[in-house]
Write an enzyme that holds these catalytic residues in place. Structure first.
Site, PDB file in Angstrom:
ATOM      1  N   ASN A   6       3.027 -22.851 -39.372  1.00 60.19           N
ATOM      2  CA  ASN A   6       3.599 -21.893 -40.301  1.00 60.19           C
ATOM      3  C   ASN A   6       5.117 -21.892 -40.200  1.00 60.19           C
ATOM      4  OD1 ASN A   6       1.058 -20.834 -41.119  1.00 60.19           O
ATOM      5  ND2 ASN A   6       1.037 -19.443 -39.361  1.00 60.19           N
ATOM      6  N   GLY A  36      -0.930 -23.138 -33.744  1.00 65.34           N
ATOM      7  CA  GLY A  36      -1.122 -24.536 -33.387  1.00 65.34           C
ATOM      8  C   GLY A  36       0.191 -25.222 -33.083  1.00 65.34           C
ATOM      9  N   ASN A  38       3.087 -23.801 -32.277  1.00 60.40           N
ATOM     10  CA  ASN A  38       3.698 -23.227 -31.080  1.00 60.40           C
ATOM     11  C   ASN A  38       3.077 -23.795 -29.804  1.00 60.40           C
ATOM     12  OD1 ASN A  38       5.209 -21.590 -32.774  1.00 60.40           O
ATOM     13  ND2 ASN A  38       3.992 -19.749 -32.398  1.00 60.40           N
ATOM     14  N   THR A 215      -5.641 -12.607 -21.436  1.00 64.55           N
ATOM     15  CA  THR A 215      -4.228 -12.345 -21.209  1.00 64.55           C
ATOM     16  C   THR A 215      -3.928 -10.883 -21.524  1.00 64.55           C
ATOM     17  OG1 THR A 215      -3.599 -13.063 -23.448  1.00 64.55           O
ATOM     18  CG2 THR A 215      -3.628 -14.737 -21.715  1.00 64.55           C
ATOM     19  N   SER A 218       2.205  -7.749 -20.082  1.00 67.15           N
ATOM     20  CA  SER A 218       2.945  -7.481 -18.850  1.00 67.15           C
ATOM     21  C   SER A 218       2.039  -7.210 -17.659  1.00 67.15           C
ATOM     22  CB  SER A 218       3.888  -6.293 -19.059  1.00 67.15           C
ATOM     23  OG  SER A 218       3.152  -5.117 -19.366  1.00 67.15           O
ATOM     24  N   ALA A 245       5.868 -15.485 -28.929  1.00 68.74           N
ATOM     25  CA  ALA A 245       5.176 -16.723 -28.560  1.00 68.74           C
ATOM     26  C   ALA A 245       4.704 -16.737 -27.109  1.00 68.74           C
ATOM     27  CB  ALA A 245       6.083 -17.924 -28.816  1.00 68.74           C
ATOM     28  N   ALA A 246       4.599 -15.566 -26.495  1.00 70.24           N
ATOM     29  CA  ALA A 246       4.242 -15.533 -25.079  1.00 70.24           C
ATOM     30  C   ALA A 246       2.859 -16.130 -24.829  1.00 70.24           C
ATOM     31  CB  ALA A 246       4.296 -14.098 -24.567  1.00 70.24           C
ATOM     32  N   GLY A 247       1.873 -15.690 -25.612  1.00 75.46           N
ATOM     33  CA  GLY A 247       0.525 -16.217 -25.423  1.00 75.46           C
ATOM     34  C   GLY A 247       0.443 -17.701 -25.711  1.00 75.46           C
ATOM     35  N   ASP A 248       1.139 -18.159 -26.745  1.00 76.88           N
ATOM     36  CA  ASP A 248       1.135 -19.583 -27.077  1.00 76.88           C
ATOM     37  C   ASP A 248       1.779 -20.404 -25.962  1.00 76.88           C
ATOM     38  OD1 ASP A 248      -0.039 -18.984 -29.513  1.00 76.88           O
ATOM     39  OD2 ASP A 248       1.879 -18.873 -30.573  1.00 76.88           O
ATOM     40  N   ARG A 281      13.574 -14.515 -24.565  1.00 78.56           N
ATOM     41  CA  ARG A 281      14.322 -15.143 -25.641  1.00 78.56           C
ATOM     42  C   ARG A 281      13.726 -14.742 -26.985  1.00 78.56           C
ATOM     43  NH1 ARG A 281      13.951 -21.241 -23.017  1.00 78.56           N
ATOM     44  NH2 ARG A 281      15.282 -20.829 -21.199  1.00 78.56           N
TER      45      ARG A 281
END
Length: 296
Positions: A6, A36, A38, A215, A218, A245-248, A281
């Site tokens: 995306n 995908g 990411n 997940t 924090s 994008a933490a999980g990715d 970031r």
């Protein structure tokens, strides 16, 4: 990597708007994204050789996404182009670093089971096959089934999870990695604590998933591996700026370490350290760190 690409349209605002409310934002950015894409970029930056199987539109957004993947040395031979517009995600990030996202699938809907069948030779070269739920369900199942048939390690990030998964999916998944909201949707168990995550993970393992990693932002992750009792693993403490994008990043880092043959607990810890850097970031792909930035 089998999944979505995306263009992310990201607005920052003091808080998330209420229904019917208009808020004044204070920043805007247009950056490559899609779960995908990411996860592919994360795996590549964190040490894996990556091929992307997906679809973009024949438009400027699609060209930008392809160029971005190629710049990361990601194999794009299985990245198709369709007449549909490239997928977009509309993202609002508040000053507390929480986000709300609306996705318009566009060309991602044109990734079909026939696409998977036509790229089975490529899948046969993989060590790990990673899928999400931003492409059509029949396509995701076809990719997982191909992975199981070919003897590959399969990872499913069930995001976004609006409904329970079909029962016959779980046996195709080696590592099911939902966040707390997705785990609640799939298991029917509301999650507020690590113990809630344990109960949800047990329920999902009983459905057939070989391993479940929930997940928890924090709060870290709850990992239910094999026939074990499970373990809550705390997250590194950082000052978060943007959690988009933490999980990715976690999944890309985890998959990269599995592909390197690392033990699962070490792969989880590496993914957590990578995600901890990403949340400091702004943006999706721009926030994803390189392997050299992750403390060993």
């Amino acid at each position: 990597m089998v999944g979505s690409l995306n263009m992310d349209l990201v607005a920052r605002a003091p808080r998330l708007p209420k229904p019917g409310e208009t808020l004044a934002g204070h920043a805007f950015a247009q950056v490559p994204g899609g779960k995908g894409g990411n996860q592919a970029v994360a795996a590549a930056r964190l040490g894996a050789q990556v091929a992307m199987l997906g679809c973009i539109g024949d438009d400027p957004n699609g060209a930008t996404l392809r160029q971005g993947l190629e710049a990361e040395s990601i194999d794009c031979t299985a990245l198709g182009t369709s007449a549909s517009p490239t997928g977009v995600a509309l993202i609002i990030v508040d000053d507390g670093s929480q986000n709300a996202i609306v996705i318009v699938a566009g060309s991602n809907a044109d990734v079909t089971p026939a696409t998977i069948a036509g790229n089975e030779t490529l899948l046969a070269t993989a060590d790990v096959i990673v899928c999400q739920l931003e492409t059509p369900p029949d396509t995701v199942r076809a990719a997982l089934a191909a992975g199981r048939r070919l003897g590959k390690t399969t990872i499913l990030n069930p995001a976004p999870a609006a409904n329970a998964l079909p029962d016959d999916w779980f046996a195709l998944v080696d590592y099911l990695i939902p966040n707390e909201l997705e785990a609640a949707t799939l298991s029917g168990i509301e999650i507020a604590t690590p113990d809630d995550a344990r109960r949800a993970a047990v329920a999902l393992r009983q459905k057939g998933a070989r391993n479940v990693i929930v997940t928890l932002g924090s709060q870290g992750v709850f990992a239910l591996l094999g026939d074990g009792a499970g373990e809550h693993i705390g997250a590194p403490t950082v000052q978060a700026v943007d959690t988009t994008a933490a999980g990715d990043t976690f999944i890309g880092g985890f998959a990269a370490e599995l592909a390197r043959g690392r033990p699962v607990p070490a792969a989880i810890a590496f993914g957590q350290r990578a995600a901890a850097v990403a949340v400091t970031r702004e943006g999706a792909q721009p926030s994803i760190p390189h392997r050299s930035e992750i403390a060993e």
